[in-house]
Structures are given as C-alpha cells and as structure tokens.
Design a protein around this motif. Structure first.
Motif, mmCIF file in Angstrom:
data_model
loop_
_atom_site.group_PDB
_atom_site.id
_atom_site.type_symbol
_atom_site.label_atom_id
_atom_site.label_comp_id
_atom_site.label_asym_id
_atom_site.label_seq_id
_atom_site.Cartn_x
_atom_site.Cartn_y
_atom_site.Cartn_z
ATOM 1 N N GLN A 217 -4.953 8.597 11.359
ATOM 2 C CA GLN A 217 -3.480 8.470 11.542
ATOM 3 C C GLN A 217 -3.180 9.263 12.957
ATOM 4 O OE1 GLN A 217 -2.192 10.404 7.930
ATOM 5 N NE2 GLN A 217 -2.513 8.425 6.698
ATOM 6 N N ASN A 218 -3.710 10.169 13.514
ATOM 7 C CA ASN A 218 -3.258 10.556 14.639
ATOM 8 C C ASN A 218 -3.374 9.572 16.097
ATOM 9 O OD1 ASN A 218 -2.656 13.223 13.698
ATOM 10 N ND2 ASN A 218 -4.683 14.041 14.143
ATOM 11 N N LEU B 167 -6.455 -2.029 18.341
ATOM 12 C CA LEU B 167 -6.727 -2.142 16.925
ATOM 13 C C LEU B 167 -7.101 -0.909 16.398
ATOM 14 C CD1 LEU B 167 -9.710 -4.871 17.844
ATOM 15 C CD2 LEU B 167 -7.918 -5.377 16.315
ATOM 16 N N ILE B 168 -6.906 -0.873 15.098
ATOM 17 C CA ILE B 168 -6.971 0.244 14.379
ATOM 18 C C ILE B 168 -7.498 0.098 12.890
ATOM 19 C CG2 ILE B 168 -4.668 0.339 13.269
ATOM 20 C CD1 ILE B 168 -5.068 3.460 14.083
ATOM 21 N N GLU B 169 -8.230 0.936 12.429
ATOM 22 C CA GLU B 169 -9.070 0.657 10.939
ATOM 23 C C GLU B 169 -8.017 0.874 10.022
ATOM 24 O OE1 GLU B 169 -12.537 2.434 8.234
ATOM 25 O OE2 GLU B 169 -12.356 2.892 10.206
ATOM 26 N N VAL B 170 -7.775 -0.178 8.946
ATOM 27 C CA VAL B 170 -7.052 -0.249 7.888
ATOM 28 C C VAL B 170 -7.813 -0.359 6.479
ATOM 29 C CG1 VAL B 170 -4.818 -0.880 8.866
ATOM 30 C CG2 VAL B 170 -6.487 -2.850 8.026
ATOM 31 N N SER B 171 -7.323 -0.033 5.318
ATOM 32 C CA SER B 171 -7.946 0.179 4.183
ATOM 33 C C SER B 171 -7.898 -1.241 3.596
ATOM 34 C CB SER B 171 -7.409 1.008 3.303
ATOM 35 O OG SER B 171 -6.067 0.610 2.788
ATOM 36 N N ASP B 172 -7.444 -2.329 3.884
ATOM 37 C CA ASP B 172 -7.244 -3.614 3.198
ATOM 38 C C ASP B 172 -7.065 -4.773 4.270
ATOM 39 O OD1 ASP B 172 -7.416 -5.242 1.138
ATOM 40 O OD2 ASP B 172 -5.968 -4.571 -0.067
ATOM 41 N N ASP B 173 -7.632 -6.023 3.851
ATOM 42 C CA ASP B 173 -7.001 -7.199 4.528
ATOM 43 C C ASP B 173 -5.455 -7.336 4.608
ATOM 44 O OD1 ASP B 173 -6.669 -9.443 5.798
ATOM 45 O OD2 ASP B 173 -7.855 -10.606 4.289
ATOM 46 N N LEU B 174 -4.674 -7.026 5.683
ATOM 47 C CA LEU B 174 -3.347 -6.975 5.720
ATOM 48 C C LEU B 174 -2.875 -8.540 6.116
ATOM 49 C CD1 LEU B 174 -2.539 -3.544 6.833
ATOM 50 C CD2 LEU B 174 -2.496 -4.485 4.417
ATOM 51 N N SER B 175 -3.720 -9.418 6.234
ATOM 52 C CA SER B 175 -3.182 -10.719 6.823
ATOM 53 C C SER B 175 -2.157 -11.493 5.989
ATOM 54 C CB SER B 175 -4.375 -11.730 7.043
ATOM 55 O OG SER B 175 -5.196 -11.907 5.726
ATOM 56 N N GLY B 176 -2.263 -11.325 4.805
ATOM 57 C CA GLY B 176 -1.163 -11.669 4.075
ATOM 58 C C GLY B 176 0.149 -11.271 4.305
ATOM 59 N N SER B 177 0.487 -10.158 4.971
ATOM 60 C CA SER B 177 1.608 -9.325 5.400
ATOM 61 C C SER B 177 2.105 -9.854 6.640
ATOM 62 C CB SER B 177 1.539 -7.958 4.851
ATOM 63 O OG SER B 177 0.833 -7.507 3.696
#
Length: 535
Positions: A92-93, A106-116
């Motif tokens: 987050q920092n 690019l940053i790591e996220v917890s899920d596939d957000l391509s649908g958003s």
C-alpha cells in the motif's frame, strides 16, 4: 515604387501565414499523425519474470501452482482509489508513493480485476502457503534468484525458463493512455521453457510431511525406491517458510538446516556394516558371551542399561543390538577390514546431488586412529569419531535391500520441457560399485527382518506386510539446561521384507526421548506408502 514593394512583401507574408495555419489545421485532424505521435510516447513496465518449475516423478507441478495478479495503475484515472482495497498491506505504501506518477505502473492485487475495467495480468507465485519439500527445493533472494537447495543448483536454467514480458502503453504527456489505445503485452526476451523433474512422489512426500509434523519435534524422514535408489520423499523438520525466511533466522530453530545433507552421530544403525564385514570375511560363525559389559584396554563398554545378553551369534546380536558382541567382533575383524567395509558402503564420502550441491561427507576415523583398541571398540558400535548423513545410512540399507552393489540415493530425474514434461537431459548414472555379495545381502535382509519380528525393532512392524531394519541410539555430546545428554534416535529399514520395494530412514536428532519412536514412525510411513500404492 517603395509603396508597391511593401504591399507585395505584406501580401507574401499573409500568404505564408495562411499556408502555415492551413497546415496546422490539417495535421490536427489527421489520425495518422496522432497515431505516430502516440508511438513516440510508449512507456513499458516489466512484469515479474516467472521461474521454471519443479515437477515430481509423475509430472505434477511442485512450484508455480498459485496465481497472483498485477494491476496497471494509470495516472489521471481512478486507479488509485479503485485499487487500494485490493492491494496487499505491504504494497500500500508503494501505491501511495506512486499515486502521482507520470507513467503507468504495475502493482500486486489480491484478485483478477479485469472485470472491473482494470488491466490485470496473472503471474504464477513461486510457493504455496503450504509449500512442498522446502529443504530440497530451497528458497530465493529478493531478486528472485536461488539461495539454497535445488533453486540454487539450477538457478541458471530456472531463471531464464519463462519469457520476460513487459506491458506497453501509448501515453500522453500526462502519463494517461492515449485515447483509443489499450495496453499490450510484449516479450522482451524469449525463455527456454525448461523445468526440473525430481524423483519425488508428491503424494508420498505430502504423507511423510504430515507424519513428520505429527510425530517428531526435530528430525528427518526419507523414502527411497529400491529399484533405482530414487528418493520418493525427503522431509526435514522443523520446516521453514520460503516466503518468510527472516522468521526462521529470528527463531534460530534449526529450521533452515536440511538434515538430509547434514551429518549426525550414528549409533547402532552402523552395526549393519560390521555384520556385512563378518560375512564377507568368513566370520559369520562368530559368537560372544555378553555379560552386559566388555573391557578393552583400560576402558569398559556396556550394552544399553548394562543388560547381559548371554551367548549370542551375529543374528542374535543384531536382534538385541548387543554392543559387547560388536566390540568383540570389531577386534576379531581388525581395524583395516572394518574401515574398508565402511568405505565400500560410502561412509566418509559426500553425495553429489546436482550442480555444485553436495551433502556433507560426514566423518570416518582414519586407520591410524583405529589402531587404538578403544577407538576401534567405539567405532564398532557406531560411536567415537563416526559421523554420518541420513543419505549414507539410506545408501547402506538400499545396498542390503538390493544385490550388494552400492546404491546412492538420487533426487533429480533431469531437465524437462515445462509444457510437455518431456525429458530433455538426464544426469549421468554412476557405475555399480561392489560392496558385498548378493548372498551376503540376502542373509543380512533375513537378519534385519528378525530385528523387527524377534528383536528390539518391534515398533517398526507395519500393519500390512513385513519389514526389516535396524535401530540406532547415539550419544551426541550435547546437553540440555538440566545437564542431560541429548541423543539421536535412528531407524532405517526396508519394506516389504520378502521383496523390498522401499527403504525408509527415520532420524530424530538431539532429543532427550522422543514421544514416538523412530521405529514406530517407520511403520507409519510404510503403512502410508502401502495405502497410496493400493489407491
């Protein structure tokens, strides 16, 4: 005249100005120019490069089983607020610090957000939350390179296996995407596609990990295939988390030690070497009357608890693990013969695993040391200067379970194509080395079966079928806070006894007294292997 010249010059300037204005208007409405301008502002951001994977003997993937997602954060849109709930706490920092970046990142996220509507890219994470065979496979540094185990041994191959990919974005001067464009993946460097296939059986490995966690505080379990000496399971406990090495460093709990490759005091499991030497030298008839202790020079050596075993032969001495008998047998054989047989079995030699990765060689006393009657006496029942690895003990038992030729455990089947798991390159096979005759190996198997069925190794009897093997308890010279000596507890044997298919070695190191004996753990592993074998 001058007036007409000025008028003509003025007219020329007006015409030139009109041409420039028309040209600017034309360029501004020409989409081809817009595309070419956008191409001059292409930003690239690199995705983490995946490593080549490890596979088990059946082609099952041992690493890279879980996906993580990287989202593209684009300046000037709502990426920051949209991504923040999905970014891991540790990242987050980074998101906050780059919120005003002039370029996409690019940053790591917890899920596939391509649908958003977020551009999201999958990357295979190296290790599971409950990783498999951590000590054998090893771990990586912060740059993704191997630090220990097979990760280090095969780093050159694994680090260049996958394609090196970047996300390309056509951007405006403010860093936002050029209107009408979308990010695209591009390959900067083609990977080799190579992986490494191990000899492990993932199901047996997982079963042994469960047994180890439930049965021992510290120790090691190894399962090897008698047919080709390949290692089916290798479990060292306590284990470490390859995703959090600092935790093990702070704990200082020996979890970073791979016990398979380390050396320990041997104890009575080494008596198999003396038994083989006796048969090869024609001393299989040797008997001794055990009174619970034996004097050699000015030293007294005792059996466990000072128990007197009476007159015993070699079979009876193995069944009861009679120290006094083996001290006497060692004196009868002589230092040279005992040491030579130990060397034939591979004790005192390192085992090459892969690349530059080797096990400890352990320690064998030299012949000059064994000229001392006291040193030879201790060596004869596995004490003194003798230090051995679990792999050496397993090699000894594989040799007995086989035809008498030395069997060195192996961990790697070779380099494979990661897509097809087709073998591309195999390690060089060692030439057979004679240790003892097939007849000697056959008789030793019979004796070691008696250890389980008639002797002190009864805990090793599996629920299904029969087994043979040898116990061992070794002094370590280590003491707890109360001054009590910590001991090593061994059991190494084969299963089933009549037609051995597996050798199983169990070590519990530097403990006062284990809650579950090493022989009983052997039986649990044998039962688990039998259950898996039968589906």
């Amino acid at each position: 005249m001058t007036r007409r010249r000025l008028t003509a010059l003025y007219a020329i300037f007006v015409c030139l100005f009109a041409v420039v204005v028309c040209r600017v208007l034309w360029i501004s409405t020409d989409t081809g120019y817009a595309v070419r301008a956008g191409a001059q502002s292409v930003s690239t951001t690199q995705l983490p490069r995946e490593r080549g994977d490890f596979f088990d003997r059946d082609g099952r993937r041992l690493t890279g089983l879980k996906k993580v997602w990287y989202a593209l954060c684009i300046p000037g849109d709502s990426s920051y607020s949209q991504l923040f709930p999905y970014v891991p706490y540790t990242q987050q920092n980074l998101l906050y610090d780059n919120r005003n970046s002039s370029l996409p990142f690019l940053i790591e996220v917890s899920d596939d957000l391509s649908g958003s509507g977020v551009y999201t890219y999958p990357v295979r994470e190296r290790y599971l939350e409950l990783p498999v065979a951590v000590h054998l496979i090893g771990y990586l540094d912060g740059d993704g390179h191997g630090v220990s185990g097979l990760e280090l041994a095969y780093d050159d191959i694994l680090s260049t296996s996958s394609d090196e990919q970047v996300v390309e974005c056509a951007t405006t001067a403010q860093g936002s995407l050029l209107e009408g464009s979308t990010p695209s993946l591009a390959t900067e460097e083609q990977g080799s596609g190579a992986g490494v296939e191990l000899t492990l059986d993932a199901a047996i490995q997982r079963a042994c990990e469960g047994i180890a966690h439930a049965s021992m505080e510290k120790g090691y379990i190894l399962v090897a295939d008698v047919a080709d000496a390949s290692v089916l399971a290798s479990v060292s406990v306590p284990e470490f988390d390859p995703n959090d090495i600092q935790k093990s460093i702070d704990a200082n709990d020996t979890s970073l030690i791979n016990r398979a490759f380390s050396a320990f005091n041997a104890g009575s499991v080494f008596k198999v070497v003396l038994a083989a030497a006796a048969y090869e030298e024609g001393l299989d008839w040797f008997t001794h009357t055990c009174e619970g202790s034996i004097e050699v020079g000015d030293q007294t050596y005792r059996c466990a608890l000072g128990k007197a075993h009476g007159t015993v032969n070699l079979r009876g001495a193995l069944e009861q693990s009679c120290n006094c008998y083996f001290v006497a047998l060692g004196q009868a054989l002589g230092a040279e013969r005992v040491l030579e047989m130990a060397q034939r079995f591979g004790f005192g030699k390192a085992t090459a695993v892969a690349g530059g990765l080797k096990t400890s060689a352990g320690t064998l006393p030299d012949l000059e040391t064994l000229q001392s009657a006291g040193q030879l006496a201790m060596f004869s029942f596995g004490q003194g200067e003798l230090i051995v690895t679990p792999l050496q003990v397993t090699s000894m038992m594989l040799t007995v379970a086989g035809d008498g030729n030395l069997r060195r455990p192996s961990f790697v089947r070779g380099i494979v194509d990661s897509e097809t798991v087709e073998l591309l390159e195999s390690p060089t096979q060692a030439e057979p080395e004679f240790v003892c005759s097939p007849d000697t190996a056959r008789v030793l198997r019979s004796m070691l079966q008696s250890v389980v069925e008639e002797g002190i190794g009864g805990d090793a009897a599996p629920k299904t079928g029969t087994a043979g093997g040898k116990t061992g308890t070794a002094q370590t010279g280590q003491f707890d806070a109360e001054g009590e000596e910590l001991l090593n507890y061994w059991f190494s044997g084969f299963y089933p006894a009549e037609n051995p298919r597996y050798v199983i070695t169990v070590l519990q190191d530097a403990v006062l007294e284990p809650e579950v004996s090493s022989a009983a753990i052997f039986a649990r592993v044998a039962d688990a292997v039998c259950a898996l074998e039968n589906g």
